[in-house]
Design an enzyme around this catalytic site. Structure first.
Site, short mmCIF file in Angstrom:
data_model
loop_
_atom_site.label_atom_id
_atom_site.label_comp_id
_atom_site.label_asym_id
_atom_site.label_seq_id
_atom_site.Cartn_x
_atom_site.Cartn_y
_atom_site.Cartn_z
N SER A 117 42.09 42.36 50.71
CA SER A 117 43.35 41.69 50.98
C SER A 117 43.58 41.58 52.48
CB SER A 117 44.48 42.53 50.36
OG SER A 117 45.72 42.13 50.87
N TYR B 257 49.01 50.97 48.52
CA TYR B 257 48.20 49.86 47.99
C TYR B 257 47.24 49.35 49.08
CZ TYR B 257 46.85 45.09 46.99
OH TYR B 257 46.10 43.94 46.84
N LYS C 67 42.80 49.42 49.63
CA LYS C 67 41.88 48.31 49.96
C LYS C 67 41.01 48.70 51.16
CE LYS C 67 43.10 45.57 46.70
NZ LYS C 67 42.21 45.48 45.54
P1 NAD Z 1 46.46 41.17 38.23
O1 NAD Z 1 47.29 42.38 38.06
O2 NAD Z 1 46.93 39.88 37.65
O3 NAD Z 1 44.98 41.44 37.69
C1 NAD Z 1 44.38 42.70 37.77
C2 NAD Z 1 43.84 43.02 36.38
O4 NAD Z 1 43.21 44.31 36.42
C3 NAD Z 1 44.93 43.11 35.30
O5 NAD Z 1 44.56 42.28 34.22
C4 NAD Z 1 44.96 44.59 34.88
O6 NAD Z 1 45.24 44.73 33.51
C5 NAD Z 1 43.55 45.02 35.23
N1 NAD Z 1 43.36 46.45 35.56
C6 NAD Z 1 44.03 47.21 36.46
N2 NAD Z 1 43.51 48.44 36.52
C7 NAD Z 1 42.49 48.47 35.62
C8 NAD Z 1 41.56 49.45 35.21
N3 NAD Z 1 41.58 50.68 35.72
N4 NAD Z 1 40.65 49.14 34.26
C9 NAD Z 1 40.61 47.90 33.72
N5 NAD Z 1 41.45 46.92 34.07
C10 NAD Z 1 42.38 47.20 35.00
O7 NAD Z 1 46.20 41.01 39.79
P2 NAD Z 1 45.55 39.79 40.60
O8 NAD Z 1 46.63 39.15 41.38
O9 NAD Z 1 44.70 38.97 39.73
O10 NAD Z 1 44.67 40.61 41.63
C11 NAD Z 1 43.29 40.84 41.42
C12 NAD Z 1 42.76 41.69 42.56
O11 NAD Z 1 43.00 41.02 43.79
C13 NAD Z 1 43.45 43.06 42.68
O12 NAD Z 1 42.49 44.01 43.05
C14 NAD Z 1 44.44 42.83 43.80
O13 NAD Z 1 44.73 44.01 44.49
C15 NAD Z 1 43.69 41.86 44.69
N6 NAD Z 1 44.57 41.03 45.54
C16 NAD Z 1 45.58 40.31 44.96
C17 NAD Z 1 46.42 39.56 45.76
C18 NAD Z 1 47.55 38.78 45.15
O14 NAD Z 1 48.46 38.39 45.89
N7 NAD Z 1 47.57 38.51 43.87
C19 NAD Z 1 46.23 39.53 47.15
C20 NAD Z 1 45.19 40.27 47.70
C21 NAD Z 1 44.36 41.02 46.88
#
Ligand code: NAD
Ligand code: UDP
Length: 334
Positions: free
Chosen positions: A124, A148, A152
């Site tokens: 991120s 959080y 990362k």
């Molecule tokens: P999201 O919450 O929609 O998707 C994450 C998925 O991981 C969910 O479906 C959740 O059920 C699953 N999950 C969480 N912990 C788990 C575990 N221990 N075992 C199995 N499944 C698990 O989030 P997103 O927005 O799709 O983000 C995806 C990744 O990108 C994350 O790592 C997040 O930190 C990173 N990210 C997101 C953003 C954003 O703004 N959305 C920005 C930067 C980084």
């Protein structure tokens, strides 16, 4: 080529499954559904016309993860699974450290054990901390303001060390800026758990009447109109960035910013949404949100140069697609 997508029923993971299948990959999905819905896998199957093996497992569970590696001949892993709510991470730091770090360790170790050499990690822009914009991959990282963000930075460090000790293990650390929008089918998109923390889903929920006024956090930042600046990137562009990282097959550790390179203020995003949908968004100015920074946008030259990837969809498309999903979700999918 068969890719394990952890977190594949989540927001970014589900869109990436579609981009991967469109590019000719096969996918296997693992998700514990802690922040997503089982129906999403059916919608991905419907959109792509492909069958997708789905495992409802926790990816911190070594045995369950190894079971998938044994069952499927994998060529790479994209690790999206993680907890991502900044405010919640301050209240439950141990849960965040445990989930996000152990899952990364379990998956990286399984890759080494089963000889899988391609690992893509969801990082991120938050790892840059309050640096000078635009953020460049070569910058020294500054401390983040919450657990959080720390997960990362720590996972990036862990993966760099593992790759250094295992030269055949290639890692792409993808630093996302602000993903918004939804697949153009309107069948998958972002489904916040409770009132949204992020700006775009809050705007779409104001538009549909689920929330009252949008609260704009701060109007005296040193920016064009006093409101915070971010680099909003369409989630399908972001998804295609993962395909580009996988197909580039670069060795060692590669770090890429995935953004548009354009900064947009909160008020500019509100206007873009109004112009794109014809719906007025009422808002009020309130205090800054603790931990927020004034401006965050990417230098995107490295991804363009090395991956041939650029974000193609503009702000109006992001707003239109986010709104299409919100309406569809409310009326059909929910
Ligand atoms: P999201 O919450 O929609 O998707 C994450 C998925 O991981 C969910 O479906 C959740 O059920 C699953 N999950 C969480 N912990 C788990 C575990 N221990 N075992 C199995 N499944 C698990 O989030 P997103 O927005 O799709 O983000 C995806 C990744 O990108 C994350 O790592 C997040 O930190 C990173 N990210 C997101 C953003 C954003 O703004 N959305 C920005 C930067 C980084
Ligand atoms: N923001 C806002 N009201 C909201 C949510 C967000 O004014 O209800 C602002 C926030 O202060 C930031 C921008 O919108 O300037 C993007 O916030 P978001 O939470 O979507 O992304 P992040 O801050 O994590 O980059």
């Amino acid at each position: 080529m068969n890719i394990l997508v952890t977190g594949g029923t989540g927001y970014i993971g589900s869109h990436t499954c579609i981009a991967l299948i469109d590019a000719g990959y096969s996918v296997v999905v693992a998700d514990n559904l802690s922040n997503s819905k089982r129906e999403t896998i059916e919608n991905i199957k419907y959109i792509t016309g492909q069958d997708i093996p789905f495992y409802e497992i926790d990816v911190t569970d070594k045995q369950a993860v190894e079971c998938i590696f044994r069952k499927h001949k994998l060529n790479g892993v994209i690790h999206f699974a993680g907890l991502k709510a900044v405010g919640e991470s301050i209240k439950k730091p141990s849960t965040y450290y445990e989930n996000n770090i152990i899952s990364t360790l379990v998956l990286a170790k399984a890759c080494l054990k089963f000889g899988i050499n391609q690992f893509v990690f969801s990082s991120s822009a938050t790892v840059y901390g309050e640096n000078e914009v635009p953020f460049v991959e070569t910058m020294d990282l500054l401390p983040t303001t919450n657990p959080y963000g720390e997960t990362k930075s720590i996972c990036e460090r862990i993966l760099k060390d593992i790759a250094q000790a295992n030269p055949s293990f290639s890692v792409s650390l993808l630093r996302y800026f602000n993903p918004v929008g939804a697949h153009e089918s309107g069948l998958i998109g972002e489904i916040p758990n409770g009132p949204p923390n992020n700006l775009m889903p809050y705007i779409t929920q104001v538009a549909i009447g689920k929330q009252g006024k949008l609260k704009i956090f701060g109007n005296d930042y040193p920016t064009i109109d006093g409101t915070g600046i971010r680099d909003y990137v369409h989630v399908m562009d972001l998804a295609e960035g993962h395909v580009a990282a996988l197909t580039s097959k670069r060795e060692g550790v590669q770090i890429y910013n995935l953004g548009t390179g354009q900064g947009t203020s909160v008020l500019q995003l509100v206007r873009a949404f109004e112009e794109s949908t014809g719906i007025k968004i009422s808002y009020e100015m309130v205090d800054c949100r603790p931990g927020d920074i004034a401006a965050c946008y990417a230098d995107v030259q490295k991804a363009r140069r090395e991956l041939g990837w650029v974000a193609k969809r503009d702000l109006k498309t992001m707003c239109r697609d986010a709104w299409r999903f919100e309406r569809n979700y409310d009326q059909v999918l929910k």
